[in-house]
Scaffold this motif. Structure first.
Motif, mmCIF file in Angstrom:
data_model
loop_
_atom_site.group_PDB
_atom_site.id
_atom_site.type_symbol
_atom_site.label_atom_id
_atom_site.label_comp_id
_atom_site.label_asym_id
_atom_site.label_seq_id
_atom_site.Cartn_x
_atom_site.Cartn_y
_atom_site.Cartn_z
ATOM 1 N N MET A 19 0.810 -1.214 0.000
ATOM 2 C CA MET A 19 0.000 0.000 0.000
ATOM 3 C C MET A 19 0.849 1.272 0.000
ATOM 4 S SD MET A 19 -1.496 0.140 3.915
ATOM 5 C CE MET A 19 -2.681 1.392 3.437
ATOM 6 N N ASN A 20 2.095 1.219 0.452
ATOM 7 C CA ASN A 20 2.917 2.434 0.468
ATOM 8 C C ASN A 20 3.804 2.570 -0.755
ATOM 9 O OD1 ASN A 20 4.541 0.270 1.322
ATOM 10 N ND2 ASN A 20 5.883 1.609 2.505
ATOM 11 N N ILE A 21 3.521 1.807 -1.822
ATOM 12 C CA ILE A 21 4.230 2.032 -3.081
ATOM 13 C C ILE A 21 3.696 3.296 -3.760
ATOM 14 C CG2 ILE A 21 2.765 0.774 -4.745
ATOM 15 C CD1 ILE A 21 5.376 -0.488 -5.810
ATOM 16 N N ALA A 22 2.523 3.746 -3.309
ATOM 17 C CA ALA A 22 1.967 5.072 -3.637
ATOM 18 C C ALA A 22 1.642 5.743 -2.305
ATOM 19 C CB ALA A 22 0.722 4.944 -4.511
ATOM 20 N N ARG A 23 1.323 7.012 -2.330
ATOM 21 C CA ARG A 23 1.055 7.741 -1.090
ATOM 22 C C ARG A 23 -0.336 7.371 -0.559
ATOM 23 N NH1 ARG A 23 4.737 11.195 0.487
ATOM 24 N NH2 ARG A 23 6.226 12.097 -0.984
#
Length: 525
Positions: free
Chosen positions: A308-312
């Motif tokens: 989920m934190n591969i994007a903000r």
């Protein structure tokens, strides 16, 4: 006129003579500093009377004197270089400000163009809606007169009057309505305690999927499910972060929906989809379908946001972060479309999607250079579970999956809170620790953390853990994690004092998770 010229000539002669004398004296003085023949002749004149000590002092004097002048020259050169760099940085900053101003003008221009395009689309959409409404009215009048009716199984009745395109703009959600029209709930197992469910799930993961987790991890998961709707599994790659919610879905006989987050995700449309003005269809995602389907059943529904934190997270999940914080679950609604159309899904009221209570979002996060840092806003709302190492294999008995309904698990959570309330002594110690942390580090616990604590600890105890063990983990992941944002080099001594305070307050070596985390912070500086 002759008098003025004579005076001006003498005036300029005197001034220029001073300039020439200043320049000539500078070079004369510089020549005198490096007049080595004069120094040699002086040395020859005095050398016959020198003793050993005189020669040593003479050599030292020469070395120190020229070292002093070399230092002066070095400082001058250094100052000149710094001045040159400073001037270059000023020029560079001015150029950068000009570029920023140009980019700002470009952004304003593109924003105006975007607003113009959206206005055109909105106008066209409104016109299409008017036309569709008129078409529906004309068709209804025609049907009342008995025109163009071909029986109850005609294609027009399946797709709406005269094939009106609004009937199935949510095709996947409408299919869910059809599937649950004659739904019969399964027979649920309402006989297990929280401790038994944790042990059973761990054995199932090991025997059926060869996935090995510590019992503490399973207990933390259920305590987290009780205290929040967002769980964050973080750690190094390959520790089973995605596999844990996956095997939970298998165990509850209701597979988890796994959404692979992409680096391009910027807003909520990546999660829920969007309405296509051209096709007049809503592009539905798996996440949207799962949320909608959850409103029909009493199952435990899990949505996995993989990496989920591969994007903000605070961009694409911002609306959900706000909604899940609302105290009244009846207000957990998301507007998918601005108005209702004929044929919309049954549980979509006026274009609003109700987020049911039997659904959890479980995100996985890798801590490496390819991902974004998770913000405090997300950490505060989520329950963090660290998976920093791979589980050790163990012999587990063959275990079957179970049909366990959501309402029964919620009842177990409520029963745990009633039977295992947080001890008054523990709350007093937490209050003392809160005061200490505020005074020394300017970090407060916050009402949200205290609210989660009141649910997390009783459920963790009911699942087979101890109160202090659960408190230790909660403080390490929810409170002391905030120290990452502080200047660690300035609070190193205070951290040492905090470790001693924890030992005195809760017992030496009791708060293992907290002390281990604080110890890692100390080693960083």
């Amino acid at each position: 006129m002759d008098g003025f010229l004579s005076w001006f000539f003498d005036f300029m002669t005197t001034m220029l003579g001073g300039v020439w004398r200043a320049i000539s004296n500078f070079f004369v003085g510089l020549f005198q500093i490096i007049n080595f023949p004069a120094y040699i002749s002086q040395l020859k004149r005095y050398a016959p009377g020198f003793g050993v000590l005189d020669w040593i002092l003479t050599i030292l004097a020469i070395i120190l004197t020229y070292a002093f002048w070399a230092g002066i020259v070095f400082l001058i050169v250094l100052l000149v270089r710094k001045y040159v760099r400073f001037r270059r940085s000023l020029v560079g900053n001015e150029d950068l400000l000009e570029e920023i101003a140009d980019l700002h003008r470009d952004v304003m221009r593109l924003t105006r163009e975007k607003e113009h395009i959206l206005a055109l689309q909105a106008g066209r959409g409104a016109l299409d809606q008017i036309r569709l409404t008129e078409l529906a009215e004309r068709t209804a009048q025609t049907e009342e007169q008995g025109v163009a009716t071909k029986g109850g199984n005609s294609s027009e009745e399946k797709t709406g009057a005269a094939g009106l395109p609004t009937t199935y703009r949510f095709s996947r959600l409408t299919a869910v309505d059809e599937r649950y029209r004659h739904y019969t709930p399964p027979v649920y197992d309402d006989s297990m305690s929280l401790r038994e469910i944790c042990d059973d799930l761990r054995n199932y993961a090991a025997s059926a999927a060869h996935l090995y987790y510590e019992i503490k991890t399973i207990r933390l998961m259920f305590a987290g499910l009780a205290s929040t709707k967002l769980i964050l599994l973080q750690g190094i790659s390959g520790t089973g972060k995605t596999s844990l919610p996956y095997v939970m879905g298998k165990y509850f006989l209701n597979d988890a929906t796994i959404a692979s987050v992409q680096p391009s995700w910027r807003d909520r449309t990546e999660l829920f989809g969007y309405f296509n003005e051209f096709t007049k269809k809503f592009n539905e995602t798996d996440v949207l379908r799962r949320i909608y389907e959850s409103s029909y059943n009493d199952e435990i529904n899990i949505i996995v946001l993989d990496e989920m934190n591969i994007a903000r997270v605070e961009y694409y999940f911002a609306e959900m972060l706000s909604i899940l914080e609302m105290p009244n679950p009846a207000e957990w609604k998301i507007e998918l479309v601005p108005s209702a159309w004929p044929g919309d899904p049954a549980h979509l009221k006026d274009g609003m999607l109700q987020i049911p209570q039997n659904i959890w979002f479980i995100g996985t996060a890798n801590n490496d250079d390819s991902t974004f840092a998770v913000s405090d806003k997300v950490y505060d709302r989520a329950q963090v579970i660290n998976l920093d190492y791979k589980g050790v294999a163990f012999d587990a008995p063959a275990t079957d999956a179970k049909h366990i309904r959501y309402s029964y698990v919620e009842d177990l959570f409520r029963r745990a809170i009633a039977e295992h309330p947080v001890a008054k002594e523990t709350l007093e110690k937490v209050a003392r620790l809160d005061i200490y942390v505020i005074e020394k580090f300017r970090v407060a616990f916050g009402n949200r953390i205290m609210k989660q604590l009141a649910t997390f600890l009783p459920v963790y105890v009911a699942a087979g853990g101890t109160e202090l063990e659960g408190l230790d983990y909660l403080l390490a992941t929810k409170v002391f994690r905030k120290f990452d944002a502080l200047n660690l080099s300035l609070i190193r001594d205070e951290i040492k004092g905090l470790i001693a305070f924890l030992d005195n307050l809760f017992g030496k070596g009791t708060m293992k998770e907290c002390i281990a985390y604080l110890g890692r912070l100390q080693k960083m500086y």
